[in-house]
Scaffold this motif. Structure first.
Motif, PDB file in Angstrom:
ATOM      1  N   PHE A 132       0.818  -1.214   0.000  1.00  0.00           N
ATOM      2  CA  PHE A 132       0.000   0.000   0.000  1.00  0.00           C
ATOM      3  C   PHE A 132       0.850   1.262   0.000  1.00  0.00           C
ATOM      4  CE2 PHE A 132      -1.709   3.495   2.519  1.00  0.00           C
ATOM      5  CZ  PHE A 132      -2.859   3.801   1.810  1.00  0.00           C
ATOM      6  N   TRP A 133       1.850   1.314   0.879  1.00  0.00           N
ATOM      7  CA  TRP A 133       2.614   2.546   1.029  1.00  0.00           C
ATOM      8  C   TRP A 133       3.510   2.837  -0.167  1.00  0.00           C
ATOM      9  CZ3 TRP A 133       1.444   6.355   4.030  1.00  0.00           C
ATOM     10  CH2 TRP A 133       0.710   6.112   5.194  1.00  0.00           C
ATOM     11  N   VAL A 134       3.800   1.857  -0.970  1.00  0.00           N
ATOM     12  CA  VAL A 134       4.562   2.095  -2.195  1.00  0.00           C
ATOM     13  C   VAL A 134       3.614   2.548  -3.306  1.00  0.00           C
ATOM     14  CG1 VAL A 134       6.047   1.058  -3.946  1.00  0.00           C
ATOM     15  CG2 VAL A 134       6.343   0.444  -1.532  1.00  0.00           C
ATOM     16  N   ARG A 135       2.497   1.846  -3.449  1.00  0.00           N
ATOM     17  CA  ARG A 135       1.534   2.178  -4.500  1.00  0.00           C
ATOM     18  C   ARG A 135       0.872   3.532  -4.264  1.00  0.00           C
ATOM     19  NH1 ARG A 135      -2.628  -0.214  -4.118  1.00  0.00           N
ATOM     20  NH2 ARG A 135      -2.371  -1.559  -2.270  1.00  0.00           N
ATOM     21  N   ALA A 136       0.391   3.740  -3.031  1.00  0.00           N
ATOM     22  CA  ALA A 136      -0.375   4.950  -2.735  1.00  0.00           C
ATOM     23  C   ALA A 136       0.478   6.209  -2.821  1.00  0.00           C
ATOM     24  CB  ALA A 136      -1.004   4.838  -1.356  1.00  0.00           C
ATOM     25  N   VAL A 137       1.720   6.124  -2.367  1.00  0.00           N
ATOM     26  CA  VAL A 137       2.594   7.299  -2.418  1.00  0.00           C
ATOM     27  C   VAL A 137       3.016   7.593  -3.856  1.00  0.00           C
ATOM     28  CG1 VAL A 137       4.816   8.221  -1.694  1.00  0.00           C
ATOM     29  CG2 VAL A 137       3.405   6.967  -0.065  1.00  0.00           C
ATOM     30  N   LYS A 138       3.311   6.557  -4.616  1.00  0.00           N
ATOM     31  CA  LYS A 138       3.731   6.752  -6.005  1.00  0.00           C
ATOM     32  C   LYS A 138       2.610   7.367  -6.839  1.00  0.00           C
ATOM     33  CE  LYS A 138       5.729   4.343  -9.966  1.00  0.00           C
ATOM     34  NZ  LYS A 138       6.205   3.033 -10.504  1.00  0.00           N
ATOM     35  N   SER A 139       1.375   6.936  -6.580  1.00  0.00           N
ATOM     36  CA  SER A 139       0.234   7.446  -7.345  1.00  0.00           C
ATOM     37  C   SER A 139      -0.263   8.796  -6.852  1.00  0.00           C
ATOM     38  CB  SER A 139      -0.918   6.431  -7.292  1.00  0.00           C
ATOM     39  OG  SER A 139      -1.404   6.300  -5.954  1.00  0.00           O
ATOM     40  N   GLY A 140       0.217   9.225  -5.690  1.00  0.00           N
ATOM     41  CA  GLY A 140      -0.240  10.478  -5.113  1.00  0.00           C
ATOM     42  C   GLY A 140      -1.548  10.352  -4.362  1.00  0.00           C
ATOM     43  N   HIS A 141      -1.986   9.109  -4.132  1.00  0.00           N
ATOM     44  CA  HIS A 141      -3.242   8.875  -3.425  1.00  0.00           C
ATOM     45  C   HIS A 141      -3.162   9.320  -1.970  1.00  0.00           C
ATOM     46  CE1 HIS A 141      -7.012   6.955  -2.350  1.00  0.00           C
ATOM     47  NE2 HIS A 141      -6.405   6.305  -1.373  1.00  0.00           N
ATOM     48  N   VAL A 142      -2.001   9.157  -1.353  1.00  0.00           N
ATOM     49  CA  VAL A 142      -1.806   9.570   0.040  1.00  0.00           C
ATOM     50  C   VAL A 142      -1.279  10.998   0.062  1.00  0.00           C
ATOM     51  CG1 VAL A 142      -0.494   9.184   2.148  1.00  0.00           C
ATOM     52  CG2 VAL A 142      -1.418   7.238   0.892  1.00  0.00           C
ATOM     53  N   THR A 143      -2.036  11.885   0.673  1.00  0.00           N
ATOM     54  CA  THR A 143      -1.630  13.288   0.766  1.00  0.00           C
ATOM     55  C   THR A 143      -1.363  13.724   2.196  1.00  0.00           C
ATOM     56  OG1 THR A 143      -3.948  13.964   0.850  1.00  0.00           O
ATOM     57  CG2 THR A 143      -2.911  13.901  -1.330  1.00  0.00           C
ATOM     58  N   GLU A 144      -1.771  12.897   3.147  1.00  0.00           N
ATOM     59  CA  GLU A 144      -1.569  13.225   4.563  1.00  0.00           C
ATOM     60  C   GLU A 144      -1.106  11.979   5.304  1.00  0.00           C
ATOM     61  OE1 GLU A 144      -4.070  14.936   8.447  1.00  0.00           O
ATOM     62  OE2 GLU A 144      -5.030  14.743   6.482  1.00  0.00           O
ATOM     63  N   THR A 145      -0.189  12.150   6.232  1.00  0.00           N
ATOM     64  CA  THR A 145       0.391  11.010   6.954  1.00  0.00           C
ATOM     65  C   THR A 145       0.403  11.290   8.455  1.00  0.00           C
ATOM     66  OG1 THR A 145       1.833  10.548   5.071  1.00  0.00           O
ATOM     67  CG2 THR A 145       2.406   9.521   7.139  1.00  0.00           C
ATOM     68  N   TRP A 146       0.029  10.295   9.225  1.00  0.00           N
ATOM     69  CA  TRP A 146       0.184  10.358  10.678  1.00  0.00           C
ATOM     70  C   TRP A 146       1.477   9.657  11.054  1.00  0.00           C
ATOM     71  CZ3 TRP A 146      -5.100   9.009  13.412  1.00  0.00           C
ATOM     72  CH2 TRP A 146      -6.086   9.901  12.959  1.00  0.00           C
ATOM     73  N   PHE A 147       2.091  10.131  12.131  1.00  0.00           N
ATOM     74  CA  PHE A 147       3.345   9.528  12.585  1.00  0.00           C
ATOM     75  C   PHE A 147       3.367   9.477  14.105  1.00  0.00           C
ATOM     76  CE2 PHE A 147       7.803   9.711  13.949  1.00  0.00           C
ATOM     77  CZ  PHE A 147       8.313   8.612  13.263  1.00  0.00           C
ATOM     78  N   ALA A 148       3.796   8.327  14.633  1.00  0.00           N
ATOM     79  CA  ALA A 148       3.998   8.160  16.080  1.00  0.00           C
ATOM     80  C   ALA A 148       5.391   7.582  16.274  1.00  0.00           C
ATOM     81  CB  ALA A 148       2.945   7.223  16.671  1.00  0.00           C
ATOM     82  N   GLY A 149       6.225   8.268  17.034  1.00  0.00           N
ATOM     83  CA  GLY A 149       7.564   7.762  17.265  1.00  0.00           C
ATOM     84  C   GLY A 149       8.608   8.858  17.243  1.00  0.00           C
ATOM     85  N   ASP A 150       9.843   8.449  17.120  1.00  0.00           N
ATOM     86  CA  ASP A 150      10.980   9.360  17.001  1.00  0.00           C
ATOM     87  C   ASP A 150      11.726   8.961  15.735  1.00  0.00           C
ATOM     88  OD1 ASP A 150      13.463  10.694  17.157  1.00  0.00           O
ATOM     89  OD2 ASP A 150      13.391  10.710  19.345  1.00  0.00           O
ATOM     90  N   PRO A 151      11.701   9.793  14.692  1.00  0.00           N
ATOM     91  CA  PRO A 151      12.297   9.411  13.401  1.00  0.00           C
ATOM     92  C   PRO A 151      13.795   9.132  13.477  1.00  0.00           C
ATOM     93  CG  PRO A 151      11.847  11.764  13.456  1.00  0.00           C
ATOM     94  CD  PRO A 151      11.190  11.168  14.674  1.00  0.00           C
ATOM     95  N   ARG A 152      14.444   9.562  14.526  1.00  0.00           N
ATOM     96  CA  ARG A 152      15.873   9.287  14.686  1.00  0.00           C
ATOM     97  C   ARG A 152      16.097   7.830  15.082  1.00  0.00           C
ATOM     98  NH1 ARG A 152      16.583  14.199  18.803  1.00  0.00           N
ATOM     99  NH2 ARG A 152      14.703  13.122  19.548  1.00  0.00           N
ATOM    100  N   TYR A 153      15.015   7.165  15.515  1.00  0.00           N
ATOM    101  CA  TYR A 153      15.105   5.768  15.925  1.00  0.00           C
ATOM    102  C   TYR A 153      14.082   4.908  15.191  1.00  0.00           C
ATOM    103  CZ  TYR A 153      18.121   7.461  19.667  1.00  0.00           C
ATOM    104  OH  TYR A 153      19.157   8.040  20.380  1.00  0.00           O
ATOM    105  N   LEU A 154      12.824   5.063  15.553  1.00  0.00           N
ATOM    106  CA  LEU A 154      11.773   4.239  14.948  1.00  0.00           C
ATOM    107  C   LEU A 154      10.419   4.920  15.100  1.00  0.00           C
ATOM    108  CD1 LEU A 154      10.711   3.273  17.862  1.00  0.00           C
ATOM    109  CD2 LEU A 154      12.079   1.236  17.486  1.00  0.00           C
ATOM    110  N   GLY A 155       9.410   4.359  14.452  1.00  0.00           N
ATOM    111  CA  GLY A 155       8.082   4.924  14.540  1.00  0.00           C
ATOM    112  C   GLY A 155       7.065   4.095  13.779  1.00  0.00           C
ATOM    113  N   VAL A 156       5.838   4.568  13.804  1.00  0.00           N
ATOM    114  CA  VAL A 156       4.743   3.944  13.071  1.00  0.00           C
ATOM    115  C   VAL A 156       4.093   5.007  12.200  1.00  0.00           C
ATOM    116  CG1 VAL A 156       2.483   2.831  13.247  1.00  0.00           C
ATOM    117  CG2 VAL A 156       4.318   2.200  14.835  1.00  0.00           C
ATOM    118  N   VAL A 157       3.917   4.686  10.941  1.00  0.00           N
ATOM    119  CA  VAL A 157       3.260   5.576   9.987  1.00  0.00           C
ATOM    120  C   VAL A 157       1.855   5.051   9.738  1.00  0.00           C
ATOM    121  CG1 VAL A 157       3.362   6.561   7.671  1.00  0.00           C
ATOM    122  CG2 VAL A 157       5.471   6.100   8.917  1.00  0.00           C
ATOM    123  N   ALA A 158       0.908   5.953   9.527  1.00  0.00           N
ATOM    124  CA  ALA A 158      -0.469   5.539   9.244  1.00  0.00           C
ATOM    125  C   ALA A 158      -1.129   6.544   8.311  1.00  0.00           C
ATOM    126  CB  ALA A 158      -1.279   5.421  10.533  1.00  0.00           C
ATOM    127  N   ALA A 159      -2.041   6.032   7.498  1.00  0.00           N
ATOM    128  CA  ALA A 159      -2.914   6.914   6.740  1.00  0.00           C
ATOM    129  C   ALA A 159      -3.965   7.440   7.714  1.00  0.00           C
ATOM    130  CB  ALA A 159      -3.565   6.144   5.591  1.00  0.00           C
TER     131      ALA A 159
END
Length: 203
Positions: A132-159
């Protein structure tokens, strides 16, 4: 799309827990499906002439590879839940961008230096172009992203919703062969990252 600003952690949000359970069901169902596919392959090999084995071997290799991807996806469920129990959802700090190699790059603001960004990658392997995250981002379907975590280490991405939970991490946060990141990270941020399952080193 509103998000649970009242929750101290993403896991406190009922919709997030439902999204995790839905993800768990789908991923856990994929693994036995591939295992059943192996039994079907074995039956086909036994029931067809021996000279057809040269055709069945590539099918076996593909099946083994996708089974490994399913195992990796299933084992990330516990990691995803651990991150969600430590960090809250954030909106407007992460941007998903496609890469030429068929992967996706999540560009997230540095928690302690918002003027700078940190990148987390996903995909780039054979068989991940349909994710999903490869197809949706490439097609421009995903325009907004939620993020939980610390990008310097790890996290969870969600639509937005949240939907399509994805655990992402820096390699040094999980690989014991690499030195963990310490520079530019406060003790409090390192403590949270450790609680979420990241390698942060000793104080």
């Amino acid at each position: 799309m509103a998000y649970p600003v009242h929750c101290k952690t993403a896991w406190q949000d009922p919709m997030t827990r439902r999204a995790w359970r839905r993800t768990a069901v789908l991923r856990c169902a994929a693994l036995p499906a591939w295992l059943l596919g192996f039994l079907a392959w074995l039956f086909a090999v036994v029931m067809t002439p021996a000279w057809l084995l040269v055709l069945w071997l590539p099918v076996l290799c593909v099946g083994i590879w996708y089974t490994l991807l399913a195992v990796i996806a299933t084992t990330s469920l516990a990691r995803t839940r651990r991150v969600l129990r430590v960090y809250p959802w954030q909106v407007g700090v992460a941007e998903a961008k496609p890469k030429e190699n068929g992967s996706t790059r999540f560009v997230v603001s540095d928690p302690e230096r918002p003027e700078k960004t940190v990148s987390l990658g996903h995909g780039g392997l054979i068989g991940t172009r349909g994710h999903f995250w490869v197809r949706a981002v490439k097609s421009g379907h995903v325009t907004e992203t939620w993020f939980a975590g610390d990008p310097r280490y790890l996290g969870v991405v969600a639509a937005p919703g949240p939907r399509h939970l994805l655990w992402v991490a820096q390699r040094e946060a999980t690989d014991s062969r690499m030195p963990p990141r310490k520079k530019g990270v406060s003790p409090a941020a390192r403590a949270m990252a450790r609680a979420a399952g990241a390698r942060v080193g000793t104080d």
